[in-house]
Design a protein around this motif. Structure first.
Motif, PDB file in Angstrom:
ATOM      1  N   ALA A 150       0.983  -1.300   0.019  1.00  0.00           N
ATOM      2  CA  ALA A 150       0.065  -0.065  -0.124  1.00  0.00           C
ATOM      3  C   ALA A 150       0.894   1.223  -0.027  1.00  0.00           C
ATOM      4  CB  ALA A 150      -1.081  -0.274   1.211  1.00  0.00           C
ATOM      5  N   GLY A 151       0.465   2.386  -0.505  1.00  0.00           N
ATOM      6  CA  GLY A 151       1.035   3.510  -0.552  1.00  0.00           C
ATOM      7  C   GLY A 151       0.457   4.803  -0.906  1.00  0.00           C
ATOM      8  N   GLY A 152       0.721   6.150  -0.601  1.00  0.00           N
ATOM      9  CA  GLY A 152       0.013   7.340  -1.067  1.00  0.00           C
ATOM     10  C   GLY A 152      -0.901   7.591   0.358  1.00  0.00           C
ATOM     11  N   ASP A 153      -1.592   8.275  -0.056  1.00  0.00           N
ATOM     12  CA  ASP A 153      -2.559   8.943   1.041  1.00  0.00           C
ATOM     13  C   ASP A 153      -3.162   7.948   2.009  1.00  0.00           C
ATOM     14  OD1 ASP A 153      -2.002  11.578   0.206  1.00  0.00           O
ATOM     15  OD2 ASP A 153      -4.082  12.014  -0.289  1.00  0.00           O
ATOM     16  N   ILE A 154      -3.538   6.763   1.504  1.00  0.00           N
ATOM     17  CA  ILE A 154      -4.208   5.810   2.263  1.00  0.00           C
ATOM     18  C   ILE A 154      -3.153   5.372   3.345  1.00  0.00           C
ATOM     19  CG2 ILE A 154      -3.559   3.821   0.812  1.00  0.00           C
ATOM     20  CD1 ILE A 154      -6.903   3.987   2.383  1.00  0.00           C
ATOM     21  N   VAL A 155      -1.636   5.515   3.324  1.00  0.00           N
ATOM     22  CA  VAL A 155      -0.766   5.050   4.279  1.00  0.00           C
ATOM     23  C   VAL A 155      -0.463   6.256   5.126  1.00  0.00           C
ATOM     24  CG1 VAL A 155       1.265   4.333   4.440  1.00  0.00           C
ATOM     25  CG2 VAL A 155      -0.034   2.988   3.238  1.00  0.00           C
ATOM     26  N   THR A 156      -0.287   7.438   4.554  1.00  0.00           N
ATOM     27  CA  THR A 156       0.185   8.699   5.087  1.00  0.00           C
ATOM     28  C   THR A 156      -0.792   9.598   5.531  1.00  0.00           C
ATOM     29  OG1 THR A 156       0.381   9.767   3.215  1.00  0.00           O
ATOM     30  CG2 THR A 156       2.230   8.777   3.754  1.00  0.00           C
ATOM     31  N   GLY A 157      -2.116   9.391   5.179  1.00  0.00           N
ATOM     32  CA  GLY A 157      -3.142  10.591   5.155  1.00  0.00           C
ATOM     33  C   GLY A 157      -2.913  11.487   4.559  1.00  0.00           C
ATOM     34  N   GLU A 158      -3.807  12.558   4.155  1.00  0.00           N
ATOM     35  CA  GLU A 158      -3.561  13.557   3.171  1.00  0.00           C
ATOM     36  C   GLU A 158      -1.972  14.106   3.206  1.00  0.00           C
ATOM     37  OE1 GLU A 158      -6.508  16.765   2.560  1.00  0.00           O
ATOM     38  OE2 GLU A 158      -6.635  16.193   4.523  1.00  0.00           O
ATOM     39  N   ALA A 159      -1.421  13.962   1.718  1.00  0.00           N
ATOM     40  CA  ALA A 159      -0.274  14.552   1.609  1.00  0.00           C
ATOM     41  C   ALA A 159      -0.177  15.165   0.162  1.00  0.00           C
ATOM     42  CB  ALA A 159       0.715  13.282   1.786  1.00  0.00           C
ATOM     43  N   THR A 160       0.972  14.748  -0.324  1.00  0.00           N
ATOM     44  CA  THR A 160       1.044  15.414  -1.971  1.00  0.00           C
ATOM     45  C   THR A 160       1.100  14.525  -3.074  1.00  0.00           C
ATOM     46  OG1 THR A 160       3.397  15.202  -1.510  1.00  0.00           O
ATOM     47  CG2 THR A 160       2.425  17.484  -0.604  1.00  0.00           C
ATOM     48  N   VAL A 161       1.021  14.788  -4.219  1.00  0.00           N
ATOM     49  CA  VAL A 161       0.969  14.119  -5.258  1.00  0.00           C
ATOM     50  C   VAL A 161       2.325  13.404  -5.445  1.00  0.00           C
ATOM     51  CG1 VAL A 161       0.995  14.136  -7.979  1.00  0.00           C
ATOM     52  CG2 VAL A 161      -0.513  15.532  -6.449  1.00  0.00           C
ATOM     53  N   ILE A 162       3.476  14.130  -5.321  1.00  0.00           N
ATOM     54  CA  ILE A 162       4.901  13.693  -5.386  1.00  0.00           C
ATOM     55  C   ILE A 162       5.143  12.518  -4.332  1.00  0.00           C
ATOM     56  CG2 ILE A 162       5.965  15.575  -4.042  1.00  0.00           C
ATOM     57  CD1 ILE A 162       7.328  13.896  -7.409  1.00  0.00           C
ATOM     58  N   SER A 163       4.662  12.712  -2.952  1.00  0.00           N
ATOM     59  CA  SER A 163       4.871  11.688  -2.029  1.00  0.00           C
ATOM     60  C   SER A 163       4.173  10.451  -2.610  1.00  0.00           C
ATOM     61  CB  SER A 163       4.705  12.496  -0.727  1.00  0.00           C
ATOM     62  OG  SER A 163       3.352  12.443  -0.749  1.00  0.00           O
ATOM     63  N   ALA A 164       2.932  10.521  -2.992  1.00  0.00           N
ATOM     64  CA  ALA A 164       2.190   9.451  -3.122  1.00  0.00           C
ATOM     65  C   ALA A 164       2.696   8.647  -4.594  1.00  0.00           C
ATOM     66  CB  ALA A 164       0.784   9.643  -3.686  1.00  0.00           C
ATOM     67  N   MET A 165       3.447   9.429  -5.474  1.00  0.00           N
ATOM     68  CA  MET A 165       4.073   8.724  -6.501  1.00  0.00           C
ATOM     69  C   MET A 165       5.388   8.077  -5.890  1.00  0.00           C
ATOM     70  SD  MET A 165       4.058  11.564  -9.398  1.00  0.00           S
ATOM     71  CE  MET A 165       5.628  10.802  -9.810  1.00  0.00           C
ATOM     72  N   GLY A 166       6.261   8.727  -4.959  1.00  0.00           N
ATOM     73  CA  GLY A 166       7.403   8.415  -4.448  1.00  0.00           C
ATOM     74  C   GLY A 166       6.905   6.891  -3.830  1.00  0.00           C
ATOM     75  N   ALA A 167       5.976   6.873  -2.953  1.00  0.00           N
ATOM     76  CA  ALA A 167       5.344   5.598  -2.345  1.00  0.00           C
ATOM     77  C   ALA A 167       4.970   4.380  -3.544  1.00  0.00           C
ATOM     78  CB  ALA A 167       4.171   5.687  -1.630  1.00  0.00           C
ATOM     79  N   GLY A 168       4.518   4.897  -4.456  1.00  0.00           N
ATOM     80  CA  GLY A 168       4.099   3.752  -5.534  1.00  0.00           C
ATOM     81  C   GLY A 168       5.287   3.163  -6.127  1.00  0.00           C
ATOM     82  N   LYS A 169       6.211   4.165  -6.376  1.00  0.00           N
ATOM     83  CA  LYS A 169       7.723   3.677  -6.936  1.00  0.00           C
ATOM     84  C   LYS A 169       8.507   2.817  -6.056  1.00  0.00           C
ATOM     85  CE  LYS A 169      10.289   6.382 -10.145  1.00  0.00           C
ATOM     86  NZ  LYS A 169       9.505   5.844 -11.303  1.00  0.00           N
ATOM     87  N   ARG A 170       8.505   3.026  -4.646  1.00  0.00           N
ATOM     88  CA  ARG A 170       9.355   2.065  -3.875  1.00  0.00           C
ATOM     89  C   ARG A 170       8.393   0.866  -3.671  1.00  0.00           C
ATOM     90  NH1 ARG A 170       9.293   6.876  -0.939  1.00  0.00           N
ATOM     91  NH2 ARG A 170       7.774   6.583   0.359  1.00  0.00           N
ATOM     92  N   ALA A 171       6.886   0.970  -3.698  1.00  0.00           N
ATOM     93  CA  ALA A 171       6.350  -0.619  -3.476  1.00  0.00           C
ATOM     94  C   ALA A 171       6.302  -1.130  -4.597  1.00  0.00           C
ATOM     95  CB  ALA A 171       4.690  -0.037  -3.400  1.00  0.00           C
ATOM     96  N   ALA A 172       6.574  -0.508  -6.005  1.00  0.00           N
ATOM     97  CA  ALA A 172       6.671  -1.400  -7.227  1.00  0.00           C
ATOM     98  C   ALA A 172       8.183  -2.219  -7.172  1.00  0.00           C
ATOM     99  CB  ALA A 172       6.630  -0.369  -8.504  1.00  0.00           C
ATOM    100  N   ARG A 173       8.915  -1.484  -6.558  1.00  0.00           N
ATOM    101  CA  ARG A 173      10.382  -2.111  -6.508  1.00  0.00           C
ATOM    102  C   ARG A 173      10.267  -3.420  -5.686  1.00  0.00           C
ATOM    103  NH1 ARG A 173      13.911   1.721  -4.546  1.00  0.00           N
ATOM    104  NH2 ARG A 173      13.303   3.440  -6.160  1.00  0.00           N
ATOM    105  N   ALA A 174       9.486  -3.348  -4.537  1.00  0.00           N
ATOM    106  CA  ALA A 174       9.256  -4.016  -3.503  1.00  0.00           C
ATOM    107  C   ALA A 174       8.551  -5.284  -3.840  1.00  0.00           C
ATOM    108  CB  ALA A 174       8.736  -3.331  -2.266  1.00  0.00           C
ATOM    109  N   ILE A 175       7.579  -4.959  -4.791  1.00  0.00           N
ATOM    110  CA  ILE A 175       6.668  -6.180  -5.379  1.00  0.00           C
ATOM    111  C   ILE A 175       7.286  -6.748  -6.292  1.00  0.00           C
ATOM    112  CG2 ILE A 175       4.580  -6.447  -6.720  1.00  0.00           C
ATOM    113  CD1 ILE A 175       3.472  -3.873  -5.284  1.00  0.00           C
ATOM    114  N   HIS A 176       8.272  -5.876  -7.122  1.00  0.00           N
ATOM    115  CA  HIS A 176       9.087  -6.922  -8.203  1.00  0.00           C
ATOM    116  C   HIS A 176      10.055  -7.674  -7.485  1.00  0.00           C
ATOM    117  CE1 HIS A 176      11.355  -7.625 -11.621  1.00  0.00           C
ATOM    118  NE2 HIS A 176      12.332  -7.234 -10.920  1.00  0.00           N
ATOM    119  N   GLU A 177      10.477  -7.428  -6.302  1.00  0.00           N
ATOM    120  CA  GLU A 177      11.499  -8.262  -5.744  1.00  0.00           C
ATOM    121  C   GLU A 177      10.780  -9.457  -4.958  1.00  0.00           C
ATOM    122  OE1 GLU A 177      13.602  -5.990  -2.845  1.00  0.00           O
ATOM    123  OE2 GLU A 177      14.589  -4.794  -4.264  1.00  0.00           O
TER     124      GLU A 177
END
Ligand SMILES: Cc1cc2nc3c(=O)[nH]c(=O)nc-3n(C[C@H](O)[C@H](O)[C@H](O)COP(=O)(O)OP(=O)(O)OC[C@H]3O[C@@H](n4cnc5c(N)ncnc54)[C@H](O)[C@@H]3O)c2cc1C
Ligand SMILES: Cc1cc2nc3c(=O)[nH]c(=O)nc-3n(C[C@H](O)[C@H](O)[C@H](O)COP(=O)(O)OP(=O)(O)OC[C@H]3O[C@@H](n4cnc5c(N)ncnc54)[C@H](O)[C@@H]3O)c2cc1C
Ligand code: SF4
Ligand code: SF4
Ligand code: FES
Lengths: 278, 472
Positions: B439-466
């Motif tokens: 999970a990532g983005g606002d659902i994890v951090t609460g209301e934040a920003t577009v770029i932080s949601a994207m960052g979370a999506g990126k990190r999760a993608a890497r982890a899911i790949h592994e």
């Protein structure tokens, strides 16, 4: 795109559509609803699921042609498609053996009530059904309802068929003990039913139809006051304890966009497409 | 300090090149983009201000660590294609971030030039390159050979879209389930057209489709399918939850259910997603009165107020319980709003709403506030002043006091750890308490920003790949 498999005119301005939507058909339960968007410019219109067939992959819904969207929908034919359908939404009805259940359905909501009656019956309940409409021409599914209910009453606002109005229920409720009452229909009817069952303390579940936009808990337009608490019709409902609902507020909130709705329907009827000639 | 090296240069340009904007008098009557973007000359001029610091501070401020001096250098040399590639190494939605990142709090806050004048307008340069690329058409990157693994992404907001793009590039089969009928999350239903044109979001979504990602619209996960069903019955090997914070909050004061009182979400969904500014061409209506009051002080309040103005309100007043300094909205947007004629009333909070006989709001009672000592958030706490109630006439109220996580997934996913605020518990790589569920983005951090949601999506993608590659 969702293909329309079958259309049927059940009564003047009341239409049934069967639509191919296998994923919704597989999941749907009595009491849930869908959101229909006719085309890219369309609004999101909530409609109650009136039937589903997982094998065939179809769902049915029945609607009243009241405003622009439902009138536009009514023009679609078998083989045409609906742009988007989301569902199933809302909580399913609680279906179990309650004992003796009074089901009251009005107008277009007779259709989803049939689904509910069948499920209650299958769960072992004794089901007494009341179906009502403004005038007798608007009654439909009478035979089906009769076949499924232990007893069926018919009522019309003008008395053209069956009882005139719902007041006869006073006697029915005075004579028999019901374990539960389920009501679906226009708010005025729901309010009436709740008044009638209150003195007999029959737990009464009503299906509310507040204005909705997203239908999934994001906008709050569907908020209703239930027992002094703010509830969202779409995710906390659509069924609520009728004895706790603030109906006056619900009625006012349902009328919020009346002038706009009228304008939209009028322009559409004049111009044919609603784009204002653009 | 490394900065010293650049100091002797006599020609430090202290002033940033201003971005052309629609004049306030014009823009307050239309929904077109306010900031028009740099021309090529302006972009080159602004890029020339960058000192190319060997230890760039700006990068630290960017949540996805874009190599800022490198892309600015490429821009300066006219190598736009390489420049945008450099950005896209880290950020797959630059046209969006260049417009809506709170740059003054992020990259630009740390730019050394900020000490002597204006920081480099990093966001505007990023936007320039992204717009340049979009104008000539995207090139679709190579995809890795298919891995045979299938990932479900729930929610097509910035977090979900980013995770989907990265996973698709790595060769996985990706399906996005989005509850609404259009993809983009807050980018389409929340942020208005005049700040972020929807055609840009559309272009980014098309790019993700071209990567082979399947988008299923109108699927509310938790209802149509649950997460356990996706994993056990639908053949998905992993799930990413990016469902955002979309549940509106209300004030809990009397009269809140009167007609004419909208949550900001309702208001913005009607206007942006359903395009009711073009009613009746579009079917969804909105009613705007003469005296609009917006409650709150964040970006959402600004967006609501400025939208109301554009829909024809005579007067729009923002009521905020703290003072200007504490306002969480972006500075630039507060300035834009004030230029357009929006009034801010500070240190006041609503106590009740009064309606007319039809159940429509006609007045709002407020109480005056004063600032006490700082609270947990570090901002000074507003304290009501006894007996200072006053009335304001209003016929439209928009409540923009915050949004909490969408609850449906949490309610329908057994074993998923959730905090008391309703956010999903996940580590920095997005791993939740359930195997294969991220999970990532606002659902994890609460209301934040577009770029932080994207960052979370990126990190999760890497982890899911592994995770997927380590699984047999
Ligand atoms: C959970 C839910 C389930 C519903 N199920 C059904 C159904 O099975 N069949 C059906 O015909 N209708 C159903 N409705 C009502 C239906 O959604 C509205 O009739 C529809 O939105 C009308 O759209 P329109 O554009 O044609 O008319 P509009 O122009 O939007 O409205 C025309 C008229 O209908 C009234 N109206 C609008 N919305 C509602 C509403 N939510 N409830 C009552 N009156 C309304 C308006 O006040 C107006 O008088 C349901 C509503 C909800 C919330
Ligand atoms: C009006 C407004 C203005 C903003 N302005 C800015 C700004 O200027 N700069 C900035 O950086 N940030 C801004 N933000 C915040 C920013 O938009 C969010 O932090 C960001 O969008 C979060 O991204 P996300 O992907 O986590 O969630 P979201 O963007 O919220 O996307 C979540 C998606 O998931 C879908 N979804 C939810 N539940 C389900 C389900 N059960 N099944 C399927 N789909 C589901 C939703 O429909 C939605 O599309 C603003 C927010 C708002 C509301
Ligand atoms: S993504 Fe945002 S924070 Fe990062 S460089 Fe671009 S504008 Fe700055
Ligand atoms: S943007 Fe600012 S901090 Fe970054 S390299 Fe250029 S001058 Fe240095
Ligand atoms: S319809 Fe939007 S929250 Fe219920």
């Amino acid at each position: 795109m969702y293909e329309i498999l079958r259309t049927e005119e059940l009564a003047p301005k009341i239409k049934l559509f069967e639509v191919y939507a296998p994923e919704i058909a597989e999941k749907a339960k009595p009491g849930q609803f869908i959101i229909v968007i006719i085309n890219e410019k369309g609004e999101r219109v909530p409609l109650t699921i009136a039937g589903y067939d997982a094998e065939k992959g179809s769902i049915t819904f029945v609607f009243n042609e009241v405003g622009k969207t439902t009138k536009q929908l009514g023009l679609l034919k078998e083989g045409d498609s609906i742009w988007n359908i989301t569902g199933p939404l809302g909580n399913p009805s609680e279906i179990r053996n309650f004992g003796k259940v009074l089901c009251v359905a009005g107008g277009v909501m007779i259709a989803p009530m049939l689904l509910q009656v069948r499920a209650l019956r299958e769960a072992g309940n004794t089901v007494v059904t009341v179906m009502g409409a403004r005038i007798k021409e608007l009654l439909f599914f009478k035979d089906e309802m009769k076949a499924l209910s232990h007893r069926l009453y018919v009522a019309t606002d003008d008395g053209s068929e069956g009882y005139k109005g719902l007041n006869f229920l006073k006697d029915v409720l005075a004579e028999e003990k019901f374990d539960r009452c389920v009501a679906m229909g226009p708010v005025s009817m729901l309010q009436k039913v709740c008044e009638l069952t209150r003195p007999y303390k029959v737990p009464t579940v009503v299906t509310l139809m507040p204005i909705m936009v997203d239908g999934m808990g994001m906008c709050g337009v569907c908020r209703v006051n239930v027992g002094g608490q703010m509830k969202f019709g779409c995710v906390d409902g659509p069924e609520f304890d009728g004895h706790l609902v603030d109906f006056d507020q619900l009625i006012k909130r349902q009328r919020m966009f009346l002038p706009e709705e009228r304008l939209s329907a009028l322009l559409w009827e004049l111009g044919g497409c609603g784009c204002g000639g653009k | 300090m490394v900065v010293a090296e650049s100091k002797p240069q006599p020609k430090v340009k202290k002033k940033a090149v201003p971005i052309p904007k629609q004049p306030p008098e014009v823009r307050k009557h239309n929904f077109n983009e306010v900031a028009l973007g740099y021309t090529e000359e302006q972009a080159l001029e602004e890029a020339s201000r960058c000192l190319q610091c060997p230890q760039p501070q700006c990068v630290k401020g960017c949540p996805v660590e874009i190599d800022i001096p490198a892309f600015i250098k490429l821009l300066r040399e006219g190598k736009y294609e390489e420049g945008i590639k450099k950005i896209k190494e880290k950020n797959s939605l630059p046209a969006i971030c260049g417009r809506v990142c709170p740059q003054e709090e992020q990259c630009q806050k740390y730019c050394v030039l900020g000490k002597v004048g204006d920081p480099v307008s990093i966001g505007r340069l990023e936007r320039f390159l992204a717009d340049w690329e979009r104008a000539r058409g995207f090139t679709i990157p190579e995809r890795a050979p298919p891995t045979g693994k299938k990932v479900a992404i729930i929610g097509a907001g910035p977090a979900g879209l980013t995770a989907a793009a990265d996973l698709a590039k790595l060769g996985h089969e990706v399906v996005i389930f989005e509850a609404l009928h259009l993809p983009g999350g807050v980018l389409v239903y929340g942020i208005p057209e005049f700040r972020l044109p929807k055609s840009i979001v559309q272009a980014e979504v098309d790019y993700i489709r071209k990567l082979g990602v399947e988008l299923k619209l109108g699927y509310l996960i938790g209802r149509t399918y649950t997460i356990p069903e996706l994993l056990k019955e639908r053949g998905f090997d992993a799930v990413f939850i990016g469902t955002g914070a979309g549940l509106p909050q209300f004030l809990g004061v009397p009269g809140e259910n009167l007609g004419g009182i909208y949550s900001a979400n309702e208001f913005l969904i009607r206007v942006n997603l359903m395009k009711s500014y073009a009613f009746p061409e579009y079917d969804t209506p909105i009613r705007i009165g003469k005296h609009v009051v917006v409650i709150g002080g964040g970006n959402v309040a600004m967006d609501s107020a400025r939208s109301a103005l554009r829909l024809g309100a005579e007067q729009v007043c923002i009521v905020y319980r703290r003072s200007r300094e504490e306002m969480p909205a972006r500075k630039e947007e507060i300035e834009n709003a004030e230029e357009e004629g929006i009034i801010c009333k500070f240190l006041a909070a609503p106590t009740r709403f009064i309606g007319d006989e039809k159940g429509w709001v006609k007045q709002m009672e407020c109480i005056q506030m004063e600032l006490g000592p700082p609270d947990e958030s570090g901002r000074r706490r507003p304290v009501p002043v006894k007996g200072s109630e006053f009335l304001m006439d209003t016929d439209t109220v928009i409540i923009a006091i915050g949004r909490t996580p969408n609850p449906i997934i949490q309610r329908t996913t057994e074993g998923l750890a959730v905090t008391k605020w309703g956010t999903i518990v996940a580590d920095e790589n997005g791993k939740t308490s359930l195997e294969g569920v991220y999970a990532g983005g606002d659902i994890v951090t609460g209301e934040a920003t577009v770029i932080s949601a994207m960052g979370a999506g990126k990190r999760a993608a890497r982890a899911i790949h592994e995770y997927l590659m380590s699984k047999k």
